[in-house]
Design an enzyme around this catalytic site. Structure first.
Site, PDB file in Angstrom:
ATOM      1  N   LYS A  68      41.262  40.080  42.440  1.00  0.00           N
ATOM      2  CA  LYS A  68      40.461  41.266  42.746  1.00  0.00           C
ATOM      3  C   LYS A  68      41.329  42.452  43.132  1.00  0.00           C
ATOM      4  O   LYS A  68      40.882  43.582  43.095  1.00  0.00           O
ATOM      5  CB  LYS A  68      39.437  40.953  43.823  1.00  0.00           C
ATOM      6  CG  LYS A  68      40.010  40.435  45.108  1.00  0.00           C
ATOM      7  CD  LYS A  68      38.880  39.964  46.016  1.00  0.00           C
ATOM      8  CE  LYS A  68      39.432  39.083  47.115  1.00  0.00           C
ATOM      9  NZ  LYS A  68      38.480  38.114  47.596  1.00  0.00           N
ATOM     10  N   ARG A  69      42.571  42.200  43.482  1.00  0.00           N
ATOM     11  CA  ARG A  69      43.449  43.305  43.813  1.00  0.00           C
ATOM     12  C   ARG A  69      43.708  44.171  42.576  1.00  0.00           C
ATOM     13  O   ARG A  69      43.944  45.355  42.669  1.00  0.00           O
ATOM     14  CB  ARG A  69      44.774  42.802  44.391  1.00  0.00           C
ATOM     15  CG  ARG A  69      44.670  42.624  45.881  1.00  0.00           C
ATOM     16  CD  ARG A  69      45.651  41.652  46.493  1.00  0.00           C
ATOM     17  NE  ARG A  69      45.006  40.969  47.601  1.00  0.00           N
ATOM     18  CZ  ARG A  69      44.281  39.864  47.508  1.00  0.00           C
ATOM     19  NH1 ARG A  69      44.155  39.266  46.341  1.00  0.00           N
ATOM     20  NH2 ARG A  69      43.702  39.337  48.547  1.00  0.00           N
TER      21      ARG A  69
END
Ligand code: GLU
Length: 486
Positions: free
Chosen positions: A253-254
């Protein structure tokens, strides 16, 4: 033999694109053979599993049309389909393994285990269990259990030789047994770990094909051993390649929004998403890129699945979505837009936030545009709390604060203005920032402007998945930026 496949998500956090990807291949394989596709909820990690996450996973899979034939909500002959409701079964099976000499009780305390881990690490060994309780006699083990000592149950994995995992995509993968630890099967609270529960359930639910992500391949030798220990035949294993970020690292998700909610809320059509997931690691024999699940089902073979990690390419996803949008009639397109952005419920949730600030009704669109879509066109300098408010930090400090905000909001289950505000105030305290200094970049990241309706109501109305993606995108804008010397 009827083909039976399953998706077995752990209900922790957002409904993940990886879960949809693996579900699709399981669904296709079962459909192709007239078999069944099951949903099993692997919620044995009681500290991390939540009913909200379970509900969100089910909702997202249904949004994509990946319906299951058996599962916790629809029932079926092999239920219950939620592992937390099957704990007695796992305890019985762990006992069977102990009785047959394939598992043993381990009475080591957490303190001893961490001391051993430290010592082994310092001596340059792998940090696995040192086998202290492996050879306790049956009578000693029974005596200590009867005396009420706390214990776990560990797999008595062979210390020499090799285990062969037959993977449908990779052929035989040979693993040296000495690399494998005596895995805990049952925790001291009587709950199973993934390995025991997964194998017992796949057997009892008569799963013929275990199709799952590559990251589980290192667990499979333990599973192969468990099947042998129980005297059960193994399912076929197919480990799908891991989805990757553009830089080829494992999808995270980064670097990429991973929540299916995000894609639904920005208006990726479900038919696009299913098609796109099908293109990841698989291709049509004629290389066509646009296909329906039915066409994929007809053409699907595992020999067209590649083992190199496919990139989850957002530009490609949007390109494909554009193709599907073009196929809609004007009326269909209007209906889709309306259902996501302009439904009566959506409009009613936005109204109170702009009600007091509307000189004319046609200010509605300009003053609410960030609720209705992208707001990415602002300059990064806007994210910096103004100097007159005595902010001394650098762009990199603001970048880190935005990432920390996104990170802490990831685990917030129920979004209300109060809960979001509470968490953001806590973060400001942790960072030793004035709350206003943190709220400024949060506002700009969420709304793309400095003047917007009340911040926390705005974040909640924009929604959890989209807000968190915007915070991360704002952090990205700040990367490597420097303020001019004053
Ligand atoms: N609970 C595991 C997960 O979250 C299941 C892995 C498997 O399919 O065996 O992905």
């Amino acid at each position: 033999m009827t083909v039976r496949t399953r998706i077995a998500p752990s209900p922790t956090g957002d409904p993940h694109v990886g879960t949809a990807y693996v579900s699709l291949f399981n669904w296709i394989w079962a459909r192709k053979h007239g078999g069944q596709f099951l949903l099993r909820i692997e919620d044995t990690d009681q500290t991390r599993s939540t009913p909200e996450s379970e509900a969100a996973i089910m909702r997202s899979l249904r949004w994509l049309g990946l319906e299951w034939d058996e599962g916790p909500d629809v029932g079926g002959p092999k239920g219950p389909y939620r592992q937390s409701e099957r704990t007695e079964l796992y305890r019985e099976h762990a006992q069977q393994l102990i009785d047959r000499g394939y598992a043993y009780r381990c009475f080591c305390t957490p303190e001893r285990l961490s001391a051993v881990r430290r010592e082994r690490m310092a001596a340059g060994f792998n940090t696995g269990y040192d086998g202290h309780c492996r050879d306790l006699s049956v009578s000693e083990s029974n005596r200590r259990k009867d005396a009420g000592e706390s214990f776990t149950v560990r797999l008595k994995f062979p210390q020499s030789g090799e285990t062969v995992v037959s993977d449908g995509l990779r052929g035989d993968v040979v693993i040296d047994n000495s690399q494998i630890d005596d895995q805990i099967l049952l925790k001291s609270d009587g709950f199973p770990t993934y390995h025991l529960a997964n194998v017992v359930d796949d057997h009892l639910m008569e799963i013929t094909d275990v199709i799952r992500a590559e990251e589980w391949i290192s667990s499979t030798p333990k599973h192969v051993f468990l099947y042998e220990a129980f005297g059960w035949s193994q399912p076929r294993f197919w480990h799908l390649p891991l989805l990757r970020n553009a830089d080829k690292s494992k999808i995270s998700k980064r670097k990429n929004p991973v929540s299916l909610d995000y894609y639904e809320q920005i208006g990726i059509l479900p038919e696009t998403m299913v098609n796109f997931l099908g293109l990841l690691g698989w291709s049509m024999p004629d290389e066509s890129e646009k296909f329906t699940p039915e066409q994929m089902c007809d053409a699907f073979t595992f020999d067209r699945v590649s083992t190199t990690g496919p990139v989850f390419d957002l530009a490609k996803l949007e390109w494909l979505n554009g193709q599907y949008i073009r196929d809609l009639s004007a009326a269909e397109l209007a209906a889709r837009i309306q259902s996501i952005f302009l439904s009566p419920e959506r409009l009613e949730s936005i109204m109170p936030l702009v009600h007091e600030r509307m000189p004319r009704l046609d200010s509605f669109i300009p003053s609410t545009s960030f609720f209705l879509g992208e707001q990415d066109n602002y300059d990064w300098t806007l994210l910096m709390p103004p100097k007159k408010r005595k902010f001394k930090g650098t762009p990199d400090d603001v970048r880190k604060a935005l990432l920390a905000a996104a990170e802490s909001l990831d685990s917030l289950r129920t979004w209300t203005p109060e809960s979001v505000e509470g968490l953001m105030r806590e973060l400001a305290t942790e960072l030793e920032w004035k709350a206003g200094h943190l709220f400024h970049p949060l506002r700009v990241a969420t709304a793309g402007r400095t003047a917007a309706p009340p911040l926390f109501e705005t974040m909640c109305t924009v929604g959890s998945a989209v807000t968190r993606a915007r915070l991360r995108r704002a952090a990205q804008k700040l990367k490597g930026q420097q303020l001019p010397e004053a």
